[in-house]
Every structure is written in structure tokens, then in C-alpha cells.
Write a protein that holds these residues in place. Structure first.
Motif, PDB file in Angstrom:
ATOM      1  N   TRP A   1       0.063  -6.130  -8.624  1.00  0.00           N
ATOM      2  CA  TRP A   1       1.450  -5.701  -8.874  1.00  0.00           C
ATOM      3  C   TRP A   1       1.753  -4.248  -8.498  1.00  0.00           C
ATOM      4  O   TRP A   1       2.897  -3.898  -8.224  1.00  0.00           O
ATOM      5  N   MET A   2       0.767  -3.406  -8.456  1.00  0.00           N
ATOM      6  CA  MET A   2       1.022  -1.979  -8.237  1.00  0.00           C
ATOM      7  C   MET A   2       1.219  -1.638  -6.769  1.00  0.00           C
ATOM      8  O   MET A   2       2.046  -0.799  -6.419  1.00  0.00           O
ATOM      9  N   GLY A   3       0.472  -2.307  -5.915  1.00  0.00           N
ATOM     10  CA  GLY A   3       0.542  -1.992  -4.499  1.00  0.00           C
ATOM     11  C   GLY A   3      -0.217  -0.727  -4.158  1.00  0.00           C
ATOM     12  O   GLY A   3      -0.779  -0.053  -5.023  1.00  0.00           O
ATOM     13  N   ALA A   4      -0.223  -0.399  -2.898  1.00  0.00           N
ATOM     14  CA  ALA A   4      -0.900   0.798  -2.406  1.00  0.00           C
ATOM     15  C   ALA A   4      -0.206   1.265  -1.143  1.00  0.00           C
ATOM     16  O   ALA A   4       0.472   0.493  -0.454  1.00  0.00           O
ATOM     17  N   GLY A   5      -0.374   2.554  -0.853  1.00  0.00           N
ATOM     18  CA  GLY A   5       0.212   3.097   0.367  1.00  0.00           C
ATOM     19  C   GLY A   5       1.715   2.941   0.432  1.00  0.00           C
ATOM     20  O   GLY A   5       2.452   3.355  -0.470  1.00  0.00           O
ATOM     21  N   LYS A   6       2.216   2.309   1.510  1.00  0.00           N
ATOM     22  CA  LYS A   6       3.652   2.141   1.723  1.00  0.00           C
ATOM     23  C   LYS A   6       4.295   1.246   0.663  1.00  0.00           C
ATOM     24  O   LYS A   6       5.454   1.448   0.293  1.00  0.00           O
ATOM     25  N   VAL A   7       3.542   0.265   0.188  1.00  0.00           N
ATOM     26  CA  VAL A   7       4.079  -0.630  -0.846  1.00  0.00           C
ATOM     27  C   VAL A   7       4.323   0.144  -2.137  1.00  0.00           C
ATOM     28  O   VAL A   7       5.375  -0.010  -2.790  1.00  0.00           O
ATOM     29  N   LEU A   8       3.374   0.982  -2.513  1.00  0.00           N
ATOM     30  CA  LEU A   8       3.516   1.808  -3.708  1.00  0.00           C
ATOM     31  C   LEU A   8       4.721   2.740  -3.577  1.00  0.00           C
ATOM     32  O   LEU A   8       5.517   2.892  -4.523  1.00  0.00           O
TER      33      LEU A   8
ATOM     34  N   ASP B   1      -6.603  -3.324 -17.897  1.00  0.00           N
ATOM     35  CA  ASP B   1      -6.840  -4.769 -17.883  1.00  0.00           C
ATOM     36  C   ASP B   1      -5.549  -5.532 -18.169  1.00  0.00           C
ATOM     37  O   ASP B   1      -5.574  -6.667 -18.645  1.00  0.00           O
ATOM     38  N   VAL B   2      -4.406  -4.893 -17.895  1.00  0.00           N
ATOM     39  CA  VAL B   2      -3.093  -5.493 -18.126  1.00  0.00           C
ATOM     40  C   VAL B   2      -2.358  -5.620 -16.802  1.00  0.00           C
ATOM     41  O   VAL B   2      -2.304  -4.664 -16.012  1.00  0.00           O
ATOM     42  N   TYR B   3      -1.792  -6.788 -16.562  1.00  0.00           N
ATOM     43  CA  TYR B   3      -0.974  -7.011 -15.372  1.00  0.00           C
ATOM     44  C   TYR B   3       0.496  -6.968 -15.773  1.00  0.00           C
ATOM     45  O   TYR B   3       0.882  -7.477 -16.826  1.00  0.00           O
ATOM     46  N   LEU B   4       1.312  -6.380 -14.892  1.00  0.00           N
ATOM     47  CA  LEU B   4       2.726  -6.172 -15.191  1.00  0.00           C
ATOM     48  C   LEU B   4       3.633  -6.976 -14.280  1.00  0.00           C
ATOM     49  O   LEU B   4       3.329  -7.167 -13.096  1.00  0.00           O
ATOM     50  N   ASN B   5       4.757  -7.388 -14.816  1.00  0.00           N
ATOM     51  CA  ASN B   5       5.878  -7.882 -14.025  1.00  0.00           C
ATOM     52  C   ASN B   5       6.863  -6.721 -13.960  1.00  0.00           C
ATOM     53  O   ASN B   5       7.645  -6.493 -14.885  1.00  0.00           O
TER      54      ASN B   5
END
Length: 342
Positions: A137-144, A222-226
Motif C-alpha cells: 500500500w505504501m509504494g516506493a519512488g514515483k508511486v510514493l 505489521d499493519v496494512y492500510l487502505n
């Protein structure tokens, strides 16, 4: 001969009249002096009496100024005292090295005001968890960066430094951060399990000083977010200045040292040994005003054994709106859920 006598008598009369005039003038001057002195003395006595009477009346509450003006003066004095106290606390915080001496990196803040800054508390050995969050869900680089610009949601992994500063643990985090640029490294915090409450406090303080966001969230790694659901939920609380959002709970205070959730200060929670209501530690959110409150008062805010109880204790005596948001209970995914523990 007769003329001479007549002239002598005339001169004598003039002298007598002159002396009489002088004496009369002296008498009038003396009387005038006594009169003026008497009036001045009387005026002075009257002023003393008036002053005493005014003091007596004022002492009985009959002020010469209105009640509203009196209340305004009292309020101003109270605000001045509070300002002086805050200034002293700020000086103390700076002396202790808590106030950041540098501005945030230029690329850490978007031109758009952030809705929320999320601090994901992580550890040295949790790289696999961080990679899973980046993919989920967090992404990285350009997605973040896109999430930051379009949704106003900033997410950072929060970690301190090793007790052996500069060792392989620190170098590993520095190298990872060079690749991902998604860490918030607390330079003045030493990583340790028992220091988790202080780590949470340092995160809120640092984030409040470096981002002008509406909200600040703490979650575990250890938590995933919407994040879409999170943004929609928080948007409904923007107009509330002091809000504390989470899955509210209370629970037993454990006094046995061998217990996993042992609380050294168990005796402070009364004979019932039950925690006060607070947000569950998997995830909770505080508004900007509360994050600022934590930042300003960090040097005197008490830390308990667990970070969720610790944060809840800071707001017990404050004018804070508690929001028991069941969407923040990270037990399982459901319709409209915000988080899920893994």
C-alpha cells in the motif's frame, strides 16, 4: 514761623498715614497666607479621606472599571503567565537538544498541504516487513511521491539509532534509505523495545515540527492500510481541532514482572488495576493541535510501559475529543476497513 510749623505737622501726618497703610497691608497679607494655608490643608485632608474611601469601596468589589474590563485584564494576565511558561519549556527543550536545528528536506514536503503524516514504527531486523508494506500500500519512488501529491498522505518508516552508533545496524538502515528515501531517522533516539513509548513521542514531536499536516498517525510495521479509506475518514474530522482517533479500549494492568505486558507503574492505576480508555497501539491518529502539544511538552510528558497507554495518558486531563473509530480496529479486513494486522 507759622508756615514752618504747619509744614512740620503736614509731614508728620503723611508719615503716620504711610505707617498705617503698611501695617494694614501686612495684616491683610498675613490673613491671606493663613487662609490659603488653611484651604491647602483642608484640600489635602479631603484628598486623603477620598483616597481611603475609594480604597474601601474598591476593596468591597465596587471597582471603578466594568466587570467585563476586569475579566479581560485577568485573562490577559493568565495568557501572559502561560506564554512565559511555554517560553521556558521551549528554552529547556532546546537546551536538551529536542528542537530540530534544520529544516526538512525540500523533497519531503509537497506544495499541497498534507492531510496526514503516517509514522510506521519499525526495527533494524524488519526489512521484510518494510518491503511487504511498500508492495501492498505504501509504494516506493514515483508511486510514493504520487500518493503524497495527489492524496496528501505522507508515509515514513520511523527508526532510531543503534546503541553502538555507526555500527552495521545503522549502516544497513542508511543504505536502505539511500535506495528508498522513505525513512524518518530519529537521530537522538536509541532503539530498544522498552523505549517504544519515547520513540512514539519523538515521532510526533519531529513530524509536528517538520510537516504542516492536519493529522499525524502512528502504526506498527505489521499493519496494512487502505489509504483511500483512511483519507475519507480523516476528512470528516478536519474541522475538529483536538481529536484523538483510534480503536478505543481498556484492559487489565499486569503487576507481575514475568508477564509479557508488565507495567512497572501498575500501582498508579488503582486497586482495580485497569487501564483508562485509550486507542489501541496498532494504529491511532492525533490532530495537528495535539501533535504540537506533544512537541512542546515532550520533556515533561510521562512514558509508561506501552506506547498506546502512554499517548492516552497525555490527553486524560485535556480538552480532547475521543473518537472510537471501529474502522481502526486492525483485526481483519471488512467493508470500509482502514487497516488489517498481519
Amino acid at each position: 514761623m507759622q508756615t514752618k510749623v504747619s509744614n512740620a505737622n503736614r509731614h508728620s501726618g503723611i508719615v503716620i498715614r504711610s505707617r498705617t497703610s503698611t501695617m494694614m497691608l501686612s495684616m491683610f497679607a498675613t490673613l491671606a497666607s493663613f487662609y490659603v494655608a488653611g484651604r491647602l490643608w483642608q484640600d489635602a485632608e479631603e484628598r486623603v479621606l477620598l483616597t481611603k474611601e475609594l480604597d474601601r469601596i474598591t476593596g468591597q468589589g465596587h471597582s471603578a472599571i466594568s466587570v467585563d474590563d476586569t475579566l479581560k485584564i485577568i485573562a490577559c494576565r493568565e495568557q501572559k503567565k502561560k506564554l512565559s511558561a511555554l517560553e521556558m519549556e521551549l528554552v529547556a527543550a532546546r537546551q536538551e537538544g529536542f528542537v530540530s536545528s534544520h529544516l526538512p528536506e525540500k523533497n519531503s514536503i509537497s506544495n499541497k498541504r498534507p492531510l496526514v503524516v503516517i509514522g510506521i514504527l519499525t526495527g533494524f531486523s524488519h526489512k521484510s516487513k518494510r518491503d511487504a508494506i511498500r508492495k501492498a500500500w505504501m509504494g516506493a519512488g514515483k508511486v510514493l511521491k504520487k500518493i503524497e501529491d495527489e492524496k496528501g498522505i505522507i508515509a515514513r518508516f520511523v527508526i532510531g539509532r543503534s546503541s553502538n552508533r555507526g555500527d552495521s545496524l545503522d549502516r544497513s538502515i542508511d543504505n536502505e534509505n539511500k535506495e528508498t528515501n522513505d525513512f524518518l531517522i530519529l537521530e537522538n533516539h536509541v532503539e530498544a523495545l522498552e523505549e517504544q513509548p519515547n520513540k512514539t513521542k519523538s515521532f510526533f514531536a519531529y513530524a509536528a515540527e517538520n510537516w504542516d499536516a492536519d493529522f499525524f498517525a502512528k502504526i506498527n510495521d505489521d499493519v496494512y492500510l487502505n489509504i483511500d479509506a483512511l483519507g475519507n475518514t480523516l476528512a470528516g474530522y478536519v474541522d475538529k481541532p483536538r481529536v484523538y482517533v483510534g480503536c478505543m479500549k481498556s484492559g487489565e494492568v499486569f503487576s507481575e514482572q514475568s508477564h509479557r505486558w508488565y507495567e512497572p507503574d501498575w500501582w498508579k492505576f488503582g486497586d482495580g488495576k485497569t487501564y483508562f480508555r485509550h486507542a489501541s497501539g496498532e494504529m491511532f491518529v492525533v490532530s495537528k493541535a495535539l501533535a504540537k502539544f506533544i512537541s512542546i511538552n515532550r520533556s515533561i510528558l510521562r512514558a509508561y510501559a506501552h506506547d498506546d497507554v502512554t499517548v492516552g495518558s497525555w490527553f486524560i486531563g485535556s480538552d480532547v475529543k475521543y473518537v472510537d473509530e471501529r474502522k481502526f480496529c486492525c483485526s481483519s479486513w471488512s467493508t470500509g476497513a482502514i487497516c488489517s494486522g498481519v
